[in-house]
Motif scaffolding. Structure first.
Motif, short mmCIF file in Angstrom:
data_model
loop_
_atom_site.label_atom_id
_atom_site.label_comp_id
_atom_site.label_asym_id
_atom_site.label_seq_id
_atom_site.Cartn_x
_atom_site.Cartn_y
_atom_site.Cartn_z
N ALA A 192 0.76 -1.15 -0.06
CA ALA A 192 -0.10 -0.06 0.01
C ALA A 192 0.75 1.23 -0.19
CB ALA A 192 -0.80 -0.13 1.14
N THR A 193 1.98 1.18 0.51
CA THR A 193 2.85 2.39 0.71
C THR A 193 3.49 2.40 -0.77
OG1 THR A 193 3.34 1.91 3.21
CG2 THR A 193 4.99 3.16 1.82
N GLY A 194 3.95 1.46 -0.88
CA GLY A 194 4.56 1.05 -2.43
C GLY A 194 3.77 1.71 -3.54
N GLN A 195 2.55 1.53 -3.61
CA GLN A 195 1.80 1.91 -4.53
C GLN A 195 1.67 3.69 -4.63
OE1 GLN A 195 -2.34 0.66 -4.22
NE2 GLN A 195 -3.16 1.73 -5.88
N GLY A 212 -1.21 11.56 4.17
CA GLY A 212 -0.85 11.15 5.64
C GLY A 212 0.11 10.23 5.80
N ALA A 213 1.03 10.24 4.90
CA ALA A 213 2.46 9.51 4.86
C ALA A 213 3.57 10.22 5.60
CB ALA A 213 2.91 9.26 3.51
N GLU A 214 4.45 9.81 5.59
CA GLU A 214 5.71 10.23 6.40
C GLU A 214 7.17 10.05 5.50
OE1 GLU A 214 6.37 8.93 10.33
OE2 GLU A 214 4.36 9.79 11.12
N SER A 215 7.95 11.09 5.43
CA SER A 215 8.97 11.07 4.60
C SER A 215 10.10 10.32 5.51
CB SER A 215 9.54 12.27 4.15
OG SER A 215 10.96 12.13 3.73
N CYS A 216 10.90 9.45 4.68
CA CYS A 216 12.20 8.78 5.60
C CYS A 216 13.31 9.69 5.54
CB CYS A 216 12.33 7.24 5.25
SG CYS A 216 10.78 6.02 5.04
N ILE A 257 15.37 10.95 -9.45
CA ILE A 257 14.49 11.31 -8.35
C ILE A 257 14.40 10.16 -7.51
CG2 ILE A 257 12.21 12.07 -7.60
CD1 ILE A 257 11.61 12.93 -10.51
N ASP A 258 14.73 10.38 -6.10
CA ASP A 258 14.88 9.12 -5.12
C ASP A 258 13.79 9.47 -4.08
OD1 ASP A 258 15.26 6.87 -3.76
OD2 ASP A 258 17.41 7.21 -3.65
N MET A 259 12.89 8.54 -3.49
CA MET A 259 12.01 8.83 -2.44
C MET A 259 11.65 7.52 -1.59
SD MET A 259 8.16 10.37 -2.85
CE MET A 259 7.88 9.45 -4.30
N ALA A 260 11.52 7.75 -0.43
CA ALA A 260 11.26 6.53 0.59
C ALA A 260 10.19 7.26 1.65
CB ALA A 260 12.37 6.04 1.36
N LEU A 261 8.97 6.25 1.81
CA LEU A 261 8.01 6.95 2.37
C LEU A 261 7.54 5.86 3.48
CD1 LEU A 261 5.78 8.93 -0.08
CD2 LEU A 261 7.41 9.90 1.42
N GLY A 262 6.79 6.25 4.48
CA GLY A 262 5.96 5.28 5.50
C GLY A 262 4.78 5.67 5.57
N ILE A 263 3.82 4.66 5.53
CA ILE A 263 2.34 4.87 5.66
C ILE A 263 2.12 3.67 6.71
CG2 ILE A 263 0.21 4.65 4.79
CD1 ILE A 263 1.37 5.84 2.11
N ASP A 264 1.52 4.00 8.00
CA ASP A 264 1.03 3.38 9.14
C ASP A 264 2.24 2.15 9.41
OD1 ASP A 264 -1.44 4.47 8.91
OD2 ASP A 264 -1.98 2.95 7.25
N ILE A 298 14.45 -3.44 4.00
CA ILE A 298 13.60 -2.38 3.97
C ILE A 298 12.16 -3.03 4.64
CG2 ILE A 298 12.48 -2.72 1.82
CD1 ILE A 298 12.40 0.45 1.93
N GLY A 299 11.57 -2.22 5.44
CA GLY A 299 10.31 -2.75 6.12
C GLY A 299 9.86 -2.02 7.11
N ARG A 300 9.94 -1.88 8.20
CA ARG A 300 9.54 -0.85 9.27
C ARG A 300 10.47 0.40 9.22
NH1 ARG A 300 6.16 -3.91 12.80
NH2 ARG A 300 6.59 -6.12 12.45
N THR A 301 11.57 0.22 8.74
CA THR A 301 12.51 1.58 8.51
C THR A 301 12.99 1.33 7.22
OG1 THR A 301 14.43 0.30 9.35
CG2 THR A 301 13.10 1.33 11.12
N MET A 302 13.61 2.50 6.87
CA MET A 302 14.20 2.65 5.26
C MET A 302 15.43 2.01 5.07
SD MET A 302 15.34 6.01 3.30
CE MET A 302 16.39 6.54 4.67
N HIS A 303 16.30 1.56 6.13
CA HIS A 303 17.43 0.88 6.01
C HIS A 303 17.37 -0.31 6.88
CE1 HIS A 303 19.40 4.37 3.59
NE2 HIS A 303 18.96 3.65 2.90
#
Length: 272
Positions: A15-18, A52-56, A99-106, A176-181
């Motif tokens: 869902a985050t990846g989408q 409602g996402a958060e940037s890593c 362009i590089d981006m990592a985000l977290g949702i829930d 990757i999973g609960r955190t970016m790295h």
């Protein structure tokens, strides 16, 4: 420690990846001659906030950086390839933008990157971008249950060398999973049949990046932006991938994205 994710947890990462894929596709369309890099940054900030996402990246403080990163995108232009610090630069005809981006949702994270030429593309730039995309697909295809991490790295490196490029292993993919790295590190070159065995539930970011003329890099004075040491152009492609019994599952595919060789997917719509 490597955490294997359940099917439900992978779905949550998807869902985050989408959203990451959708936003990268948007940014690719926004990027055009005359657009300021900060316009891309603020577009992303607005969309992240709306979702409602958060940037890593925000407040990220690795050992190599100079102070916390206070942006939501890495924007790397021409000879810059990784960790480009957004700044008031207006894109010019023929610029190569990564362009590089990592985000977290829930609580679940996804990471992805693309490179694109704005305006009139040079054939050498399209070849470079294509090499990273084909290498990415080769790495993904090798990421199967029972294979080993070295198989993924070897597949990426083989494509890079086939296109005539050298590989730098200082920076690469990662768990990757609960955190970016997270563990493990995923080098962009290696030997098949080496390294940890891939198991269902492993989630990794695979990210080949290449410089046209060298495998050596240098840092800008900002402490973040990484450039080719010889000033040659660079490109970067990345997806978040889950290892499943059914095969590799790409969690960050972009709408309409096709990385088959020769499709010139590195050219922006504004220049087509």
């Amino acid at each position: 420690m490597i955490e294997l994710k359940s099917a439900e947890e992978i779905d949550r990462m998807a869902a985050t990846g989408q959203f990451v894929g959708e936003l990268l596709a948007e940014l690719r369309e926004v990027a055009a001659v005359g657009v300021n890099l900060m316009d891309l940054e603020h577009h992303a900030r607005r969309r992240i906030r709306e979702r409602g996402a958060e940037s890593c990246y925000w407040d990220y403080s690795p050992s190599f950086g100079r102070g916390p990163f206070r942006n939501v995108l890495c924007l790397s232009v021409n000879d810059a390839v990784l960790h480009g610090l957004p700044h008031p630069y207006v894109l010019r005809d023929g610029d190569l933008l990564s362009i590089d981006m990592a985000l977290g949702i829930d609580g679940w994270v996804a990471d992805s990157a693309l490179s694109v030429v704005v305006g009139t593309p040079a054939p050498d730039d399209l070849k470079l971008i294509e090499a990273t995309e084909v290498a990415l697909e080769a790495g993904i295809d090798a990421a199967r249950v029972g294979s080993q991490l070295g198989d993924v790295s070897a597949a990426i490196g083989e494509v890079a060398r086939r296109y005539g490029y050298q590989v730098n292993n200082e920076f690469g993919g990662h768990g990757i999973g609960r955190t970016m790295h997270e563990a493990p590190h995923v080098p962009n070159s290696g030997r098949p049949g080496r390294g940890m065995r891939l198991r269902p539930g492993l989630t990794i970011a695979i990210e080949p990046w290449l410089c046209r003329g060298t495998d050596k890099i240098r840092f800008d004075g900002d402490g973040w932006t990484i450039r080719s040491a010889d000033g040659s152009r660079a490109a970067h492609s990345e997806h978040t991938v889950a290892i499943t019994e059914a095969g590799p599952r790409v969690l960050t595919r972009r709408p309409g994205h096709d990385t088959r060789p020769g499709n010139r997917s590195g050219q922006s719509a504004a220049s087509a």
